[in-house]
Motif scaffolding. Sequence first.
Motif, PDB file in Angstrom:
ATOM      1  N   ARG A  55      14.917  10.794  -2.574  1.00  0.00           N
ATOM      2  CA  ARG A  55      14.100  11.142  -3.641  1.00  0.00           C
ATOM      3  C   ARG A  55      12.400  11.316  -2.941  1.00  0.00           C
ATOM      4  N   LEU A  56      12.433  11.027  -1.639  1.00  0.00           N
ATOM      5  CA  LEU A  56      11.007  10.493  -1.021  1.00  0.00           C
ATOM      6  C   LEU A  56      10.563  11.906  -0.222  1.00  0.00           C
ATOM      7  N   LEU A 109       6.275  -1.299  -2.535  1.00  0.00           N
ATOM      8  CA  LEU A 109       7.078  -0.543  -3.492  1.00  0.00           C
ATOM      9  C   LEU A 109       7.934   0.586  -2.553  1.00  0.00           C
ATOM     10  N   VAL A 110       7.551   0.913  -1.224  1.00  0.00           N
ATOM     11  CA  VAL A 110       7.985   2.229  -0.624  1.00  0.00           C
ATOM     12  C   VAL A 110       9.466   1.991  -0.270  1.00  0.00           C
ATOM     13  N   ALA A 111       9.975   0.972   0.012  1.00  0.00           N
ATOM     14  CA  ALA A 111      11.360   0.459   0.391  1.00  0.00           C
ATOM     15  C   ALA A 111      12.220   0.791  -1.135  1.00  0.00           C
ATOM     16  N   GLU A 112      11.786   0.685  -2.026  1.00  0.00           N
ATOM     17  CA  GLU A 112      12.531   0.796  -3.321  1.00  0.00           C
ATOM     18  C   GLU A 112      13.005   2.304  -3.523  1.00  0.00           C
ATOM     19  N   ARG A 134       8.770   0.681   5.167  1.00  0.00           N
ATOM     20  CA  ARG A 134      10.355   0.719   4.678  1.00  0.00           C
ATOM     21  C   ARG A 134      11.093   0.120   5.569  1.00  0.00           C
ATOM     22  N   GLY A 135      10.729  -0.231   6.792  1.00  0.00           N
ATOM     23  CA  GLY A 135      11.623  -0.724   7.872  1.00  0.00           C
ATOM     24  C   GLY A 135      12.632   0.467   8.245  1.00  0.00           C
ATOM     25  N   ARG A 192       4.860  -0.745 -10.118  1.00  0.00           N
ATOM     26  CA  ARG A 192       6.509  -0.735 -10.052  1.00  0.00           C
ATOM     27  C   ARG A 192       7.425  -0.007 -11.258  1.00  0.00           C
ATOM     28  N   ALA A 193       6.645  -0.706 -12.437  1.00  0.00           N
ATOM     29  CA  ALA A 193       7.356  -0.271 -13.656  1.00  0.00           C
ATOM     30  C   ALA A 193       7.057   1.223 -13.866  1.00  0.00           C
TER      31      ALA A 193
END
Length: 297
Positions: free
Chosen positions: A221-222, A213-216, A261-262, A182-183
């Motif tokens: 940017r993905l 993390l993917v939903a963040e 990610r939903g 995450r960091a």
Amino acid sequence: MADTFDDFLPEALRFTSPSPLVDIGANLTHDSFARDLPAVLARARAANVTTLILTGTDREHAEQAVAMARRLAGEGLALHATAGVHPHDASRWDAGLAADMAELQRQPEVVAVGECGLDFNRNFSTPAEQERAFEAQLGLAAESGKPLFIHERDAGQRMREMLHSWRDAIGDAVVHCFTADRATLFGYLDLDLHIGLTGWLCDERRGHHLRELVAEIPATRLMVETDCPYLLPRNLPAKLKGRRHEPALLPWILREIAHWRGDSEAELAAATTTTARRFFRLPADASREASRGDTTP
């Protein structure tokens, strides 16, 4: 005898994306594709993977990627290439190689500088050699104005330090095959970097943290990629003979990312393709034009 279009993938593995996809990392110059490349490309088209970025990891493979993109132009797929030196081969970096890379990066088929970066996991080249080669390729990206296609493993802090010092000089950059924590992710996002996700997410042994993390990652940017023939998803619904990954399986990776990610698959497919076209400066209708092309490779 080469596998045909029909017999390589079991029926359960014949996926189709709801809208055209861009595979931003396909190592189709790998020897394993030499025997059946036409069928591989036909399967990609059938899966609605209509744009492939062929990864150039050293002089030889970058030259092959450019030649392949040039040779197969108009064959129903949009093919482009990258040109760089992978950190594993950083010890080979010298003035001659730098000149060759600069020349390759001037070719119209080349849409990014890389694959380049830092890999402190295996250290096939020393960290000092890797930093020297990466620094030089950051300079090439600044000179060419082309985006960066970055490899990083177990080197997140040093990567962020180096990119921070170059951030005003270089344009867009993507950390391909992101697998870190995450960091590190938020450090890259703070640097306005893009993130490439692969079938690592589909690995029950080591991909769990990515699912959180993917939903963040902002949709803008993905991007998605196979990194084939590597990183075959471990959770495929059927066995694949030979266990070679290929672009036709990208919709399965998209499905996994969308689940965690939903998002709907259609929304994510459209978003990642829009992001990839913008990032690599591809024509807005590249995938649509490719999908209307000849289906015979």
